[in-house]
Design a protein around this motif. Structure first.
Motif, short mmCIF file in Angstrom:
data_model
loop_
_atom_site.label_atom_id
_atom_site.label_comp_id
_atom_site.label_asym_id
_atom_site.label_seq_id
_atom_site.Cartn_x
_atom_site.Cartn_y
_atom_site.Cartn_z
N UNK A 1 -24.68 -15.46 -9.33
CA UNK A 1 -24.11 -16.51 -8.50
C UNK A 1 -24.27 -17.88 -9.17
N UNK A 2 -25.44 -18.08 -9.77
CA UNK A 2 -25.70 -19.37 -10.46
C UNK A 2 -24.76 -19.53 -11.65
N UNK A 3 -24.55 -18.45 -12.42
CA UNK A 3 -23.64 -18.52 -13.57
C UNK A 3 -22.20 -18.78 -13.10
N UNK A 4 -21.80 -18.14 -12.03
CA UNK A 4 -20.45 -18.33 -11.50
C UNK A 4 -20.27 -19.75 -11.01
N UNK A 5 -21.30 -20.31 -10.41
CA UNK A 5 -21.24 -21.69 -9.91
C UNK A 5 -21.10 -22.67 -11.06
N UNK A 6 -21.86 -22.44 -12.15
CA UNK A 6 -21.78 -23.31 -13.33
C UNK A 6 -20.38 -23.23 -13.94
N UNK A 7 -19.85 -22.02 -14.01
CA UNK A 7 -18.53 -21.81 -14.61
C UNK A 7 -17.45 -22.52 -13.80
N UNK A 8 -17.61 -22.53 -12.47
CA UNK A 8 -16.63 -23.17 -11.58
C UNK A 8 -16.64 -24.69 -11.73
N UNK A 9 -17.78 -25.25 -12.12
CA UNK A 9 -17.88 -26.71 -12.24
C UNK A 9 -17.18 -27.25 -13.43
#
Length: 101
Positions: A93-101
């Motif tokens: 979830x943290x990696x996906x959040x970073x990628x979305x930013x």
């Protein structure tokens, strides 16, 4: 399940850290469960910080849901698993959040 008194099984108990691993050959009485085999293996002598009571256990790479109820068989390799450093779901979830930013 009745067992012959005195019959011994030869098994292995394994534990590994990134820099150190140990596999012990252990003889246990027939009818010994996975948890008791790990607990009585002496592995904590090699890894003083190891807490077998709270560790997850498996046999040949398969997690054992109820180690205090599953008996070991001749030739089994009981594996003591380290706790996960991070929750895999939280990490994704943290990696996906970073990628979305």
């Amino acid at each position: 399940m009745a067992s012959e008194q005195g019959k011994q099984l030869e098994i292995e108990v394994a534990f590994a850290l990134p820099a150190k691993q140990k596999i012990l050959s252990v003889k246990v009485a027939e009818g010994t469960n996975v948890y008791d085999a790990a607990l009585n293996s002496g592995m904590e002598n090699y890894f003083p910080d190891l807490d077998i009571a709270s560790a997850r256990l498996g046999v040949f790479g398969k997690l054992v849901a109820k180690p205090a109820e599953q008996e070991v068989k001749q030739g089994d390799r009981v594996e003591i698993y380290r706790p996960l450093i991070a929750d895999p779901k939280a990490s994704r979830a943290k990696r996906a959040e970073k990628k979305a930013d």
